[in-house]
Design an enzyme around this catalytic site. Structure first.
Site, mmCIF file in Angstrom:
data_model
loop_
_atom_site.group_PDB
_atom_site.id
_atom_site.type_symbol
_atom_site.label_atom_id
_atom_site.label_comp_id
_atom_site.label_asym_id
_atom_site.label_seq_id
_atom_site.Cartn_x
_atom_site.Cartn_y
_atom_site.Cartn_z
ATOM 1 N N ALA A 70 0.870 -1.167 0.000
ATOM 2 C CA ALA A 70 0.000 0.000 0.000
ATOM 3 C C ALA A 70 0.912 1.223 0.000
ATOM 4 O O ALA A 70 2.079 1.135 0.380
ATOM 5 C CB ALA A 70 -0.877 -0.032 1.240
ATOM 6 N N GLU A 127 4.667 -5.062 7.263
ATOM 7 C CA GLU A 127 4.002 -3.923 7.904
ATOM 8 C C GLU A 127 4.502 -3.670 9.315
ATOM 9 O O GLU A 127 4.534 -2.532 9.781
ATOM 10 C CB GLU A 127 2.486 -4.135 7.928
ATOM 11 C CG GLU A 127 1.820 -4.034 6.570
ATOM 12 C CD GLU A 127 1.728 -5.354 5.825
ATOM 13 O OE1 GLU A 127 2.475 -6.309 6.140
ATOM 14 O OE2 GLU A 127 0.888 -5.437 4.901
ATOM 15 N N GLU A 148 -0.844 -9.043 -0.468
ATOM 16 C CA GLU A 148 -2.273 -9.242 -0.166
ATOM 17 C C GLU A 148 -3.121 -9.248 -1.437
ATOM 18 O O GLU A 148 -4.058 -10.041 -1.565
ATOM 19 C CB GLU A 148 -2.739 -8.165 0.812
ATOM 20 C CG GLU A 148 -2.074 -8.345 2.169
ATOM 21 C CD GLU A 148 -2.316 -7.182 3.116
ATOM 22 O OE1 GLU A 148 -1.842 -6.069 2.828
ATOM 23 O OE2 GLU A 148 -2.986 -7.375 4.132
ATOM 24 N N GLY A 195 0.612 -4.813 1.022
ATOM 25 C CA GLY A 195 -0.579 -4.834 0.170
ATOM 26 C C GLY A 195 -0.342 -5.540 -1.151
ATOM 27 O O GLY A 195 -1.277 -6.101 -1.732
HETATM 28 N N1 CO8 Z 1 4.668 3.137 -0.746
HETATM 29 C C1 CO8 Z 1 5.078 4.286 -1.326
HETATM 30 N N2 CO8 Z 1 6.227 4.380 -2.025
HETATM 31 C C2 CO8 Z 1 6.991 3.276 -2.129
HETATM 32 C C3 CO8 Z 1 6.625 2.049 -1.552
HETATM 33 C C4 CO8 Z 1 5.387 1.995 -0.828
HETATM 34 N N3 CO8 Z 1 4.927 0.845 -0.274
HETATM 35 N N4 CO8 Z 1 7.589 1.129 -1.822
HETATM 36 C C5 CO8 Z 1 8.517 1.765 -2.562
HETATM 37 N N5 CO8 Z 1 8.162 3.058 -2.750
HETATM 38 C C6 CO8 Z 1 8.906 4.096 -3.470
HETATM 39 C C7 CO8 Z 1 10.121 4.539 -2.697
HETATM 40 O O1 CO8 Z 1 9.754 5.515 -1.717
HETATM 41 C C8 CO8 Z 1 10.967 5.103 -3.812
HETATM 42 O O2 CO8 Z 1 10.484 6.396 -4.142
HETATM 43 P P1 CO8 Z 1 11.518 7.650 -4.304
HETATM 44 O O3 CO8 Z 1 12.361 7.271 -5.506
HETATM 45 O O4 CO8 Z 1 10.608 8.808 -4.533
HETATM 46 O O5 CO8 Z 1 12.309 7.694 -3.049
HETATM 47 C C9 CO8 Z 1 10.672 4.191 -4.984
HETATM 48 O O6 CO8 Z 1 9.434 3.554 -4.672
HETATM 49 C C10 CO8 Z 1 11.722 3.106 -5.176
HETATM 50 O O7 CO8 Z 1 11.879 2.405 -3.940
HETATM 51 P P2 CO8 Z 1 13.315 2.152 -3.257
HETATM 52 O O8 CO8 Z 1 14.261 3.253 -3.582
HETATM 53 O O9 CO8 Z 1 13.061 1.893 -1.791
HETATM 54 O O10 CO8 Z 1 13.752 0.813 -4.008
HETATM 55 P P3 CO8 Z 1 14.752 -0.310 -3.470
HETATM 56 O O11 CO8 Z 1 15.016 -1.177 -4.633
HETATM 57 O O12 CO8 Z 1 15.896 0.315 -2.749
HETATM 58 O O13 CO8 Z 1 13.903 -1.135 -2.361
HETATM 59 C C11 CO8 Z 1 11.946 -2.249 -1.484
HETATM 60 C C12 CO8 Z 1 12.781 -1.886 -2.734
HETATM 61 C C13 CO8 Z 1 12.716 -3.226 -0.578
HETATM 62 C C14 CO8 Z 1 10.659 -2.923 -1.952
HETATM 63 C C15 CO8 Z 1 11.625 -0.972 -0.689
HETATM 64 O O14 CO8 Z 1 11.073 0.009 -1.581
HETATM 65 C C16 CO8 Z 1 10.617 -1.157 0.449
HETATM 66 O O15 CO8 Z 1 10.957 -1.671 1.499
HETATM 67 N N6 CO8 Z 1 9.367 -0.692 0.244
HETATM 68 C C17 CO8 Z 1 8.329 -0.733 1.253
HETATM 69 C C18 CO8 Z 1 7.805 -2.133 1.431
HETATM 70 C C19 CO8 Z 1 6.755 -2.148 2.492
HETATM 71 O O16 CO8 Z 1 6.977 -1.877 3.662
HETATM 72 N N7 CO8 Z 1 5.515 -2.481 2.104
HETATM 73 C C20 CO8 Z 1 4.422 -2.529 2.998
HETATM 74 C C21 CO8 Z 1 3.655 -1.248 2.931
HETATM 75 S S1 CO8 Z 1 2.345 -1.169 4.111
HETATM 76 C C22 CO8 Z 1 1.101 -2.099 3.430
HETATM 77 O O17 CO8 Z 1 1.180 -2.540 2.329
HETATM 78 C C23 CO8 Z 1 -0.139 -2.383 4.176
HETATM 79 C C24 CO8 Z 1 -0.277 -1.510 5.325
HETATM 80 C C25 CO8 Z 1 -1.466 -1.921 6.104
HETATM 81 C C26 CO8 Z 1 -1.845 -0.831 6.981
HETATM 82 C C27 CO8 Z 1 -3.163 -1.090 7.534
HETATM 83 C C28 CO8 Z 1 -3.887 0.212 7.724
HETATM 84 C C29 CO8 Z 1 -5.375 0.044 7.820
#
Ligand code: CO8
Length: 257
Positions: free
Chosen positions: A65, A131, A111, A108
């Site tokens: 997400a 998460e 999911e 997400g």
């Molecule tokens: N949301 C927003 N932006 C993201 C996300 C994300 N989930 N994942 C990556 N991006 C963006 C980064 O911010 C980056 O943007 P920018 O260039 O502007 O800085 C761009 O995508 C590229 O990402 P990275 O530079 O981080 O790429 P890497 O190759 O270094 O790393 C990873 C790849 C390992 C996948 C890393 O991006 C990462 O860890 N991402 C987040 C993964 C994560 O934590 N996902 C879970 C999100 S929470 C969720 O899905 C559910 C939440 C439920 C909440 C319940 C509420 C009701």
């Protein structure tokens, strides 16, 4: 119809939907959800479309997400808007659909892949529910679908540590139906989708509903549900056609009736 965050193509009777937010590794924001709800509803309503494949990019199916969209939200906004409830419109799709996953399927992203009827994974696929590292927990069904798919021990370990699971472990654990080389992912998924698209349409929906009932009900209820649906299929023209074609040693021609 063109969309902001996805690309939709029709390949014969198969709809191919590609997530297209490369700058954010296909993170699922509200626009992606709105686009997917529209595309899936259009697919479900089109009698000429018989199977759908949802895929991402080589690097990421979807990295979760959209964290940037959620960061500033409080409980009142999340609860008040029933955040994520729109995904139930995607899971309400009656016709079959497959997730074709390469690269990251995290949070997400994992999911949504698990919302599909089944997952075909590239050998590069990485699944995870990270998460907890953001101070939250799965919110789009992950704790429930992952646990049902791979059992408590592995699901609990993944949710509590946020570790990723590679394609081979995911196949062993029962999370994915099949692994294919990354370069062949979309072609293989389309081939499988074409096979499903060639089946009797009502029987495809009935098979999907029966298998899903195994996740949602007890054994006795599930078996009764299966038997009633099985009986119901004998009210369709396609049952007569399928059985008559077998007996007559010819190819069946489905009517979807
Ligand atoms: N949301 C927003 N932006 C993201 C996300 C994300 N989930 N994942 C990556 N991006 C963006 C980064 O911010 C980056 O943007 P920018 O260039 O502007 O800085 C761009 O995508 C590229 O990402 P990275 O530079 O981080 O790429 P890497 O190759 O270094 O790393 C990873 C790849 C390992 C996948 C890393 O991006 C990462 O860890 N991402 C987040 C993964 C994560 O934590 N996902 C879970 C999100 S929470 C969720 O899905 C559910 C939440 C439920 C909440 C319940 C509420 C009701």
């Amino acid at each position: 119809m063109s969309y902001e965050t996805i690309v939709v193509e029709q390949r014969g009777a198969v709809t191919l939907v590609t997530l297209n937010r490369p700058q954010a590794l296909n993170a699922l924001n509200s626009q992606v959800l709105a686009d997917l709800i529209h595309a899936f509803a259009a697919y479900d309503a089109d009698p000429d479309q018989r199977c759908l494949v949802l895929t991402g990019s080589e690097k990421a199916f979807a990295a979760g997400a959209d964290i940037k969209e959620m960061e500033a939200q409080g409980f009142a906004e999340m609860y008040g808007s029933n955040f994520f409830a729109g995904w139930e419109k995607v899971t309400a799709t009656r016709k079959p659909w497959i997730a074709a996953v390469a690269g990251f399927a995290l949070g997400g992203g994992c999911e949504v892949a698990m919302m599909a009827d089944f997952i075909i994974a590239a050998d590069t696929a990485k699944f995870g529910q990270p998460e907890i590292k953001l101070g939250v927990a799965p919110g789009m069904g992950g704790s429930q679908r992952l646990t049902r798919a791979i059992g408590k021990a592995k699901a609990m370990e993944m949710c509590l540590t946020g570790r990723m699971m590679g394609a081979e472990e995911a196949e062993r654990a029962g999370l994915v139906a099949r692994i294919v080389p990354a370069a062949d992912l979309v072609a293989e998924a389309l081939k499988t989708a074409e096979q499903i698209a060639g089946m009797a349409p009502l029987a495809a929906i009935a098979n999907k509903e029966m298998v899903n009932a195994a996740f949602e009900t007890g054994l006795a209820q599930g078996i009764l549900f299966e038997r009633r649906l099985f009986h119901g299929l004998f009210g369709t023209e396609d049952q007569k056609e399928g059985m008559n074609a077998f007996v007559g040693k010819r190819q069946a021609e489905w009517k979807g009736k």
